[in-house]
Enzyme design. Structure first.
Site, short mmCIF file in Angstrom:
data_model
loop_
_atom_site.label_atom_id
_atom_site.label_comp_id
_atom_site.label_asym_id
_atom_site.label_seq_id
_atom_site.Cartn_x
_atom_site.Cartn_y
_atom_site.Cartn_z
N LYS A 19 1.18 4.05 -3.06
CA LYS A 19 0.83 5.48 -2.92
C LYS A 19 2.03 6.36 -3.27
O LYS A 19 1.88 7.41 -3.89
CB LYS A 19 0.34 5.77 -1.49
CG LYS A 19 -0.96 5.09 -1.11
CD LYS A 19 -2.14 5.47 -2.00
CE LYS A 19 -2.65 6.85 -1.76
NZ LYS A 19 -3.87 7.14 -2.54
N TYR B 246 0.81 -1.22 0.00
CA TYR B 246 0.00 0.00 0.00
C TYR B 246 0.84 1.27 0.00
O TYR B 246 0.71 2.08 -0.92
CB TYR B 246 -0.99 -0.02 1.17
CG TYR B 246 -1.72 1.29 1.33
CD1 TYR B 246 -1.38 2.21 2.32
CD2 TYR B 246 -2.76 1.63 0.45
CE1 TYR B 246 -2.03 3.42 2.44
CE2 TYR B 246 -3.43 2.85 0.57
CZ TYR B 246 -3.05 3.74 1.57
OH TYR B 246 -3.69 4.96 1.67
N1 LIG Z 1 -8.54 6.49 5.48
C1 LIG Z 1 -7.42 7.13 5.81
O1 LIG Z 1 -7.03 7.20 6.98
C2 LIG Z 1 -6.58 7.76 4.73
C3 LIG Z 1 -5.49 8.53 5.13
C4 LIG Z 1 -4.70 9.13 4.14
C5 LIG Z 1 -5.04 8.98 2.80
N2 LIG Z 1 -6.10 8.23 2.45
C6 LIG Z 1 -6.41 8.13 1.01
O2 LIG Z 1 -7.73 8.67 0.80
C7 LIG Z 1 -8.36 8.03 -0.30
C8 LIG Z 1 -9.73 7.53 0.11
O3 LIG Z 1 -9.53 6.63 1.16
P1 LIG Z 1 -10.78 6.10 2.01
O4 LIG Z 1 -10.31 5.89 3.40
O5 LIG Z 1 -11.96 6.95 1.73
O6 LIG Z 1 -10.98 4.64 1.36
P2 LIG Z 1 -12.32 3.94 0.84
O7 LIG Z 1 -11.95 2.52 0.61
O8 LIG Z 1 -13.47 4.25 1.74
O9 LIG Z 1 -12.59 4.66 -0.56
C9 LIG Z 1 -11.90 4.28 -1.72
C10 LIG Z 1 -12.91 4.23 -2.87
O10 LIG Z 1 -12.22 3.84 -4.05
C11 LIG Z 1 -13.04 2.91 -4.74
N3 LIG Z 1 -12.24 2.02 -5.58
C12 LIG Z 1 -11.43 1.02 -5.17
N4 LIG Z 1 -10.95 0.36 -6.23
C13 LIG Z 1 -11.47 0.96 -7.33
C14 LIG Z 1 -11.35 0.73 -8.73
N5 LIG Z 1 -10.62 -0.29 -9.20
N6 LIG Z 1 -12.03 1.54 -9.57
C15 LIG Z 1 -12.81 2.56 -9.09
N7 LIG Z 1 -12.97 2.83 -7.78
C16 LIG Z 1 -12.29 2.03 -6.92
C17 LIG Z 1 -13.74 2.12 -3.63
O11 LIG Z 1 -14.91 1.48 -4.14
C18 LIG Z 1 -14.02 3.20 -2.60
O12 LIG Z 1 -15.30 3.76 -2.78
C19 LIG Z 1 -7.40 6.93 -0.75
O13 LIG Z 1 -6.66 7.36 -1.86
C20 LIG Z 1 -6.48 6.73 0.46
O14 LIG Z 1 -5.21 6.26 0.06
C21 LIG Z 1 -6.89 7.61 3.37
C1 LIG Z 2 -3.85 -3.31 17.54
C2 LIG Z 2 -3.26 -2.03 18.08
C3 LIG Z 2 -1.74 -2.12 18.05
C4 LIG Z 2 -3.80 -0.83 17.33
O1 LIG Z 2 -3.38 0.35 17.97
C5 LIG Z 2 -3.32 -0.82 15.86
C6 LIG Z 2 -3.71 0.47 15.15
C7 LIG Z 2 -3.40 0.37 13.63
C8 LIG Z 2 -4.37 -0.63 12.98
C9 LIG Z 2 -3.50 1.78 13.02
C10 LIG Z 2 -2.43 2.71 13.63
C11 LIG Z 2 -2.06 3.73 12.56
C12 LIG Z 2 -3.06 3.45 11.43
C13 LIG Z 2 -2.68 3.95 10.02
C14 LIG Z 2 -2.49 5.48 9.99
O2 LIG Z 2 -3.61 6.11 10.61
C15 LIG Z 2 -2.40 5.99 8.60
C16 LIG Z 2 -2.80 5.30 7.51
C17 LIG Z 2 -2.57 5.88 6.16
C18 LIG Z 2 -3.81 5.77 5.26
O3 LIG Z 2 -3.45 6.14 3.94
C19 LIG Z 2 -4.38 4.37 5.25
C20 LIG Z 2 -4.65 3.88 6.67
C21 LIG Z 2 -3.39 3.94 7.57
C22 LIG Z 2 -2.36 2.96 7.04
C23 LIG Z 2 -3.83 3.58 9.02
C24 LIG Z 2 -4.19 2.09 9.14
C25 LIG Z 2 -4.45 1.62 10.58
C26 LIG Z 2 -3.27 1.93 11.49
C27 LIG Z 2 -2.04 1.16 11.07
#
Ligand SMILES: NC(=O)c1ccc[n+]([C@@H]2O[C@H](COP(=O)([O-])OP(=O)(O)OC[C@H]3O[C@@H](n4cnc5c(N)ncnc54)[C@H](O)[C@@H]3O)[C@@H](O)[C@H]2O)c1
Ligand SMILES: CC(C)[C@@H](O)CC[C@@H](C)[C@H]1CC[C@H]2[C@@H]3[C@H](O)C=C4C[C@@H](O)CC[C@]4(C)[C@H]3CC[C@]12C
Length: 380
Positions: free
Chosen positions: A160, A156
């Protein structure tokens, strides 16, 4: 392209956790649009009802890893906010699939921008493009220029980082019609808020342990978190300003965070779970790190053994433990300086909204009786 008096925006991944908040944010705060194309593999039909007499919300079912799907979705649009991604650090999805969606999918969006004359692309990247790495190097109140030992081997974060690099390299590229493509990349820290799937998991898990959360990570380990509404707001502002000041924002990365408190991942989650009667047990980790690491390794071994029969993907694995155990907080004013970003929601408002949502999980959980809940609390 401008439809009627407004522009056409495409939100890839628009039915996801961030994407759906972004669609609502654009509808409420972006007056220059007349159509929002929500491109996703899994459509949420409820978004279709958000159309109003000024803005049409158009759901487009498609796969980001298929160029033709992306080209068709982008045809005639003005700007793309690319959030579609497979967010998996638990081994639920094969590495090849993560690459196919997150990297090839991004290449397709860039290619489609060039071929369909779309000049503006805002990419949703992640803090994980930087870290934390698995060596435990802390990133304390860092910014976009802070030196850090970036080390990726998990699918992952690797995907990214590769996707973001492609997006930034594409800035200034010539597109069909002789115009230039302008791109920028936003790096949210851990996003929380209404609809966060991982929070639902923590809530479910907590119900099974009598609303007790057993501390695993030292409280001193701080993790940056950001409210989903502020992430959506920052995307809206970046999209708006990229068009007005392309030479300022073009090719730039911006950390995305807000005034959410710097806390350990567990303590931060308790800001919301405690409102539902959850309690965290232990002022320090209840088990030594090496035991936790052994458990994480065991989970990884179990996943390997069961591979092909059953997708065993627990929250705890060596990677998530390493990330959770390493401080990663950001502090920067680059987005404010470049495009006037200030969080739209203060911490108290973000907390209130998230608590309201977490409480709704209590009401909506049909299987509450299955976990023998009925008010049994381990720590009364
Ligand atoms: N959740 C977090 O903590 C977090 C933190 C930093 C960055 N991000 C980034 O934010 C963005 C959104 O993340 P999220 O948490 O909302 O995830 P999410 O899984 O809720 O949303 C991702 C969306 O992308 C769609 N998708 C997946 N594969 C696809 C494909 N092949 N074609 C079209 N659509 C597709 C999924 O159906 C989903 O609706 C991502 O790019 C993620 O890397 C998330
Ligand atoms: C079971 C315990 C040790 C518990 O504390 C584990 C937590 C762990 C699952 C999360 C801790 C940090 C999170 C990540 C972070 O918030 C940032 C992220 C970047 C985003 O692009 C995707 C999600 C994630 C990787 C997020 C995932 C969960 C954690 C690793």
């Amino acid at each position: 392209m401008t439809v009627g008096s407004g522009q056409v925006y495409v939100v890839t991944g628009g039915c996801g956790f961030l994407g759906s908040h972004l669609v609502r944010m654009l509808l409420e705060h972006e007056k220059n649009i007349s159509e929002i194309r929500v491109f996703d593999l899994h459509l949420d039909e409820s978004l279709r009802t958000l159309s109003n007499d000024r803005v049409k919300v158009r759901l487009i079912s498609g796969d980001i890893s298929r160029l033709e799907d992306v080209r068709e979705a982008l045809r005639g649009s003005h700007l793309v906010i690319h959030t579609a991604s497979l967010v998996d650090v638990w081994g639920r999805v094969p590495a090849s699939k993560i690459t196919e969606v997150n990297v090839t999918g991004t290449m397709n969006v860039l290619q489609a921008c060039k071929e369909e004359e779309v000049q503006y692309l805002v990419y949703t990247s992640s803090m994980e493009v930087v870290g934390p790495n698995i060596h435990g190097d802390h990133f304390y109140r860092g910014n976009e220029d802070t030196e850090y030992r970036i080390y990726h081997k998990e699918p992952y974060p690797l995907s990214k980082a590769k996707a973001e690099k492609l997006v930034l390299e594409a800035n200034g590229a010539k597109i069909k019609g002789g115009k230039l493509l302008y791109t920028c990349s936003l790096r949210p820290t851990g996003i929380y808020g209404e609809g966060h799937e991982l929070m639902k998991q923590f809530h479910r898990q907590g119900l099974r342990t009598g609303r007790c959360v057993f501390r695993a990570i030292p409280p001193a380990i701080e993790h940056g978190r950001v409210y989903v509404g502020n992430v959506a707001w920052m995307h809206l502002l970046a999209a708006r300003q990229l068009q007005i000041h392309p030479s300022t924002l073009g090719g730039q990365v911006y950390f995305c965070y807000d005034s959410s408190p710097y806390k350990s991942y567990e303590d931060f989650n308790m800001e919301f779970l405690s409102a539902c009667g959850f309690k965290i047990i232990g002022s320090r980790p209840l088990v030594p790190y090496f035991l936790l690491y052994l458990l994480a390794l065991l989970n990884a071994l179990m996943q390997w053994v069961l591979h092909g029969f059953f997708t065993y993907a627990p929250i705890l694995n060596p990677y998530t433990l390493a990330v959770a155990s390493t401080t990663f907080t950001v502090q920067t004013d680059k987005a404010e300086k470049h495009f006037g970003y200030q969080p739209l929601y203060a911490w108290e408002e973000a907390k209130k909204r998230t608590i309201t949502w977490v409480k709704s999980l209590e009401v909506s959980r049909k299987d509450l009786k299955d976990v023998g809940e009925k008010g049994n609390y381990c720590c009364n």
